[in-house]
Every structure is written in structure tokens, then in C-alpha cells.
Design a protein around this motif. Structure first.
Motif, PDB file in Angstrom:
ATOM      1  N   GLY A 120       0.801  -1.217   0.000  1.00 38.99           N
ATOM      2  CA  GLY A 120       0.000   0.000   0.000  1.00 38.99           C
ATOM      3  C   GLY A 120       0.829   1.259   0.000  1.00 38.99           C
ATOM      4  N   TYR A 121       0.152   2.372  -0.231  1.00 37.46           N
ATOM      5  CA  TYR A 121       0.780   3.686  -0.225  1.00 37.46           C
ATOM      6  C   TYR A 121       1.411   3.908   1.143  1.00 37.46           C
ATOM      7  CZ  TYR A 121       1.251   8.719  -0.878  1.00 37.46           C
ATOM      8  OH  TYR A 121       1.741   9.983  -0.998  1.00 37.46           O
ATOM      9  N   GLY A 122       2.637   4.346   1.177  1.00 42.42           N
ATOM     10  CA  GLY A 122       3.329   4.573   2.430  1.00 42.42           C
ATOM     11  C   GLY A 122       3.983   3.334   2.997  1.00 42.42           C
ATOM     12  N   GLY A 123       3.961   2.217   2.246  1.00 41.48           N
ATOM     13  CA  GLY A 123       4.654   1.009   2.670  1.00 41.48           C
ATOM     14  C   GLY A 123       3.823   0.012   3.461  1.00 41.48           C
ATOM     15  N   ALA A 124       2.537   0.251   3.636  1.00 42.52           N
ATOM     16  CA  ALA A 124       1.697  -0.696   4.373  1.00 42.52           C
ATOM     17  C   ALA A 124       1.470  -1.951   3.528  1.00 42.52           C
ATOM     18  CB  ALA A 124       0.359  -0.055   4.712  1.00 42.52           C
ATOM     19  N   ARG A 125       1.600  -3.124   4.133  1.00 48.89           N
ATOM     20  CA  ARG A 125       1.352  -4.393   3.435  1.00 48.89           C
ATOM     21  C   ARG A 125      -0.039  -4.891   3.791  1.00 48.89           C
ATOM     22  NH1 ARG A 125       6.452  -6.943   1.744  1.00 48.89           N
ATOM     23  NH2 ARG A 125       7.171  -5.247   0.419  1.00 48.89           N
ATOM     24  N   MET A 126      -0.743  -5.389   2.783  1.00 47.83           N
ATOM     25  CA  MET A 126      -2.103  -5.889   2.997  1.00 47.83           C
ATOM     26  C   MET A 126      -2.263  -7.247   2.334  1.00 47.83           C
ATOM     27  SD  MET A 126      -4.104  -2.360   2.117  1.00 47.83           S
ATOM     28  CE  MET A 126      -2.831  -1.637   1.103  1.00 47.83           C
ATOM     29  N   CYS A 127      -3.031  -8.113   2.972  1.00 45.79           N
ATOM     30  CA  CYS A 127      -3.387  -9.412   2.403  1.00 45.79           C
ATOM     31  C   CYS A 127      -4.909  -9.459   2.352  1.00 45.79           C
ATOM     32  CB  CYS A 127      -2.833 -10.529   3.289  1.00 45.79           C
ATOM     33  SG  CYS A 127      -3.191 -12.174   2.652  1.00 45.79           S
ATOM     34  N   LEU A 128      -5.460  -9.566   1.144  1.00 49.65           N
ATOM     35  CA  LEU A 128      -6.907  -9.528   0.952  1.00 49.65           C
ATOM     36  C   LEU A 128      -7.354 -10.745   0.148  1.00 49.65           C
ATOM     37  CD1 LEU A 128      -7.058  -5.772  -0.076  1.00 49.65           C
ATOM     38  CD2 LEU A 128      -7.767  -6.713   2.121  1.00 49.65           C
ATOM     39  N   PRO A 129      -8.592 -11.202   0.342  1.00 51.99           N
ATOM     40  CA  PRO A 129      -9.088 -12.338  -0.428  1.00 51.99           C
ATOM     41  C   PRO A 129      -9.184 -12.031  -1.923  1.00 51.99           C
ATOM     42  CG  PRO A 129     -10.511 -11.874   1.448  1.00 51.99           C
ATOM     43  CD  PRO A 129      -9.553 -10.733   1.336  1.00 51.99           C
ATOM     44  N   GLN A 130      -8.896 -13.025  -2.747  1.00 51.35           N
ATOM     45  CA  GLN A 130      -9.033 -12.845  -4.196  1.00 51.35           C
ATOM     46  C   GLN A 130     -10.494 -12.741  -4.610  1.00 51.35           C
ATOM     47  OE1 GLN A 130      -6.832 -15.539  -6.702  1.00 51.35           O
ATOM     48  NE2 GLN A 130      -4.985 -15.339  -5.448  1.00 51.35           N
ATOM     49  N   SER A 131     -11.419 -13.026  -3.705  1.00 54.00           N
ATOM     50  CA  SER A 131     -12.838 -12.921  -4.042  1.00 54.00           C
ATOM     51  C   SER A 131     -13.297 -11.472  -4.147  1.00 54.00           C
ATOM     52  CB  SER A 131     -13.686 -13.661  -3.001  1.00 54.00           C
ATOM     53  OG  SER A 131     -13.492 -13.082  -1.720  1.00 54.00           O
ATOM     54  N   TYR A 132     -12.459 -10.528  -3.761  1.00 53.39           N
ATOM     55  CA  TYR A 132     -12.795  -9.121  -3.892  1.00 53.39           C
ATOM     56  C   TYR A 132     -12.611  -8.694  -5.346  1.00 53.39           C
ATOM     57  CZ  TYR A 132     -12.598  -8.682   1.231  1.00 53.39           C
ATOM     58  OH  TYR A 132     -12.804  -8.798   2.570  1.00 53.39           O
ATOM     59  N   ASP A 133     -13.240  -7.572  -5.719  1.00 54.27           N
ATOM     60  CA  ASP A 133     -13.124  -7.038  -7.080  1.00 54.27           C
ATOM     61  C   ASP A 133     -11.832  -6.229  -7.196  1.00 54.27           C
ATOM     62  OD1 ASP A 133     -15.648  -8.082  -7.859  1.00 54.27           O
ATOM     63  OD2 ASP A 133     -16.631  -6.391  -6.868  1.00 54.27           O
ATOM     64  N   VAL A 134     -11.029  -6.537  -8.219  1.00 56.54           N
ATOM     65  CA  VAL A 134      -9.746  -5.864  -8.403  1.00 56.54           C
ATOM     66  C   VAL A 134      -9.722  -5.208  -9.774  1.00 56.54           C
ATOM     67  CG1 VAL A 134      -7.232  -6.169  -8.433  1.00 56.54           C
ATOM     68  CG2 VAL A 134      -8.651  -7.636  -6.972  1.00 56.54           C
ATOM     69  N   LYS A 135      -9.314  -3.940  -9.802  1.00 61.62           N
ATOM     70  CA  LYS A 135      -9.216  -3.203 -11.064  1.00 61.62           C
ATOM     71  C   LYS A 135      -7.879  -2.473 -11.092  1.00 61.62           C
ATOM     72  CE  LYS A 135     -14.096  -2.550 -11.980  1.00 61.62           C
ATOM     73  NZ  LYS A 135     -14.272  -3.893 -12.371  1.00 61.62           N
ATOM     74  N   SER A 136      -7.349  -2.287 -12.288  1.00 66.83           N
ATOM     75  CA  SER A 136      -6.114  -1.536 -12.467  1.00 66.83           C
ATOM     76  C   SER A 136      -6.342  -0.094 -12.015  1.00 66.83           C
ATOM     77  CB  SER A 136      -5.717  -1.578 -13.945  1.00 66.83           C
ATOM     78  OG  SER A 136      -4.543  -0.846 -14.146  1.00 66.83           O
ATOM     79  N   ALA A 137      -5.306   0.537 -11.463  1.00 66.89           N
ATOM     80  CA  ALA A 137      -5.437   1.907 -10.964  1.00 66.89           C
ATOM     81  C   ALA A 137      -4.168   2.693 -11.260  1.00 66.89           C
ATOM     82  CB  ALA A 137      -5.697   1.888  -9.462  1.00 66.89           C
ATOM     83  N   GLU A 138      -4.302   3.999 -11.280  1.00 66.19           N
ATOM     84  CA  GLU A 138      -3.141   4.887 -11.415  1.00 66.19           C
ATOM     85  C   GLU A 138      -2.452   4.978 -10.063  1.00 66.19           C
ATOM     86  OE1 GLU A 138      -1.997   6.498 -14.186  1.00 66.19           O
ATOM     87  OE2 GLU A 138      -3.478   5.288 -15.240  1.00 66.19           O
ATOM     88  N   PRO A 139      -1.137   5.128 -10.045  1.00 67.18           N
ATOM     89  CA  PRO A 139      -0.463   5.323  -8.761  1.00 67.18           C
ATOM     90  C   PRO A 139      -0.914   6.621  -8.114  1.00 67.18           C
ATOM     91  CG  PRO A 139       1.112   5.435 -10.586  1.00 67.18           C
ATOM     92  CD  PRO A 139      -0.224   5.129 -11.171  1.00 67.18           C
TER      93      PRO A 139
END
Length: 156
Positions: free
Chosen positions: A43-62
């Protein structure tokens, strides 16, 4: 749910992850997939996250780098709105108020001018928290503001 081939195509890039029912949103760089199945975000600022793949994922701008107001000479008055833009509102809330269940809120009119402030309470004393992106952005803004003041004071 986003299919695995699409996720592989997003690997290393910025993505927005949305919870399918409550619409909570996270943003970060997709750095890994696990067979749990889960996805790993930096994540922004160096935070690490682990999320289920069942969530909706879309490409994003930095995310854009913080836009910190220009430093002013010591003693020169600053607009009240710069308290937020400089990251100092984040710093006051994060360090002094949020742990006590309080938050300093700024109020703006329809033209975007700061008209005042208020002190909010959780009611039960439980601490306030920022989401990861807001926390990292506020920290970056505050650090940039404090660094600018330190540099100016060090200059003869």
C-alpha cells in the motif's frame, strides 16, 4: 471476483480492491498472489495488505505525491486551510487527539474556504483511526512541512 489471469496481468502495478458487499476500498501495488486464495498489496506509504481474491480488483493509477503548501517565513500568518494541506492537522489528530477518542475537524463553505473547526468525540473514548492511504498521505505531508521548516532554519 477478478479472474486469476487478469490478476496476473496486474502484477507489479497499482490496483484498487473493492469488497463485494460493503464496498470498502483499498489501493496498492499488487505484489503477489497466494493459493489461499489471497492477494498481497504493497500500500501507499509502505503498508502491506493481504486480501481475499474474491474481492473485485481493477487496475489503478499510482497515487499522486503529496501537494504540500509552500513554506512561508517564520511568523508569517498562514491560511487556516493550510493546517490540513500541510499535514499538521493529521499530525495533531494522529498524535494528540485520536488516541483519546477525539478529532479536530475543519469546516468549509461551498467555495472551499475554511470557516472554522470543531472537536469531535467517539463518545466512548475509543481511538479514532485513519485508513492506510490517508494515514500515509498525512504523514508524508507533515514530514515534508516539518522538513521544509528545519531546512529553512538551518540556512544562514
Amino acid at each position: 471476483m477478478t479472474d486469476r489471469d487478469t490478476l496476473l496481468g496486474y502484477m507489479g502495478g497499482w490496483v484498487t480492491v473493492t469488497h463485494p458487499t460493503d464496498k470498502a476500498v483499498w489501493q496498492g501495488r499488487l505484489i503477489g498472489l497466494a493459493d489461499d486464495p489471497s492477494l498481497l498489496l504493497d500500500g501507499y506509504g509502505g503498508a502491506r495488505m493481504c486480501l481475499p481474491q474474491s474481492y473485485d480488483v481493477k487496475s489503478a493509477e499510482p497515487p499522486a505525491p503529496p501537494n504540500v503548501p509552500p513554506h512561508r517565513p517564520p511568523g508569517e500568518p498562514r491560511p487556516l486551510a493550510e493546517l490540513r494541506d500541510s499535514g499538521l492537522l493529521w499530525l495533531l489528530n494522529r498524535v494528540a487527539l485520536h488516541p483519546r477518542g477525539l478529532a479536530l475537524a475543519m469546516h468549509y463553505d461551498d467555495a472551499g474556504e475554511c470557516t472554522g473547526w470543531s472537536l469531535l468525540s467517539t463518545g466512548d473514548g475509543s481511538p479514532w483511526t485513519f485508513d492506510v492511504i490517508t494515514d500515509a498521505d498525512g504523514k508524508a505531508r507533515a514530514e515534508a512541512t516539518l522538513t521544509a521548516v528545519d531546512r529553512q532554519e538551518a540556512t544562514p
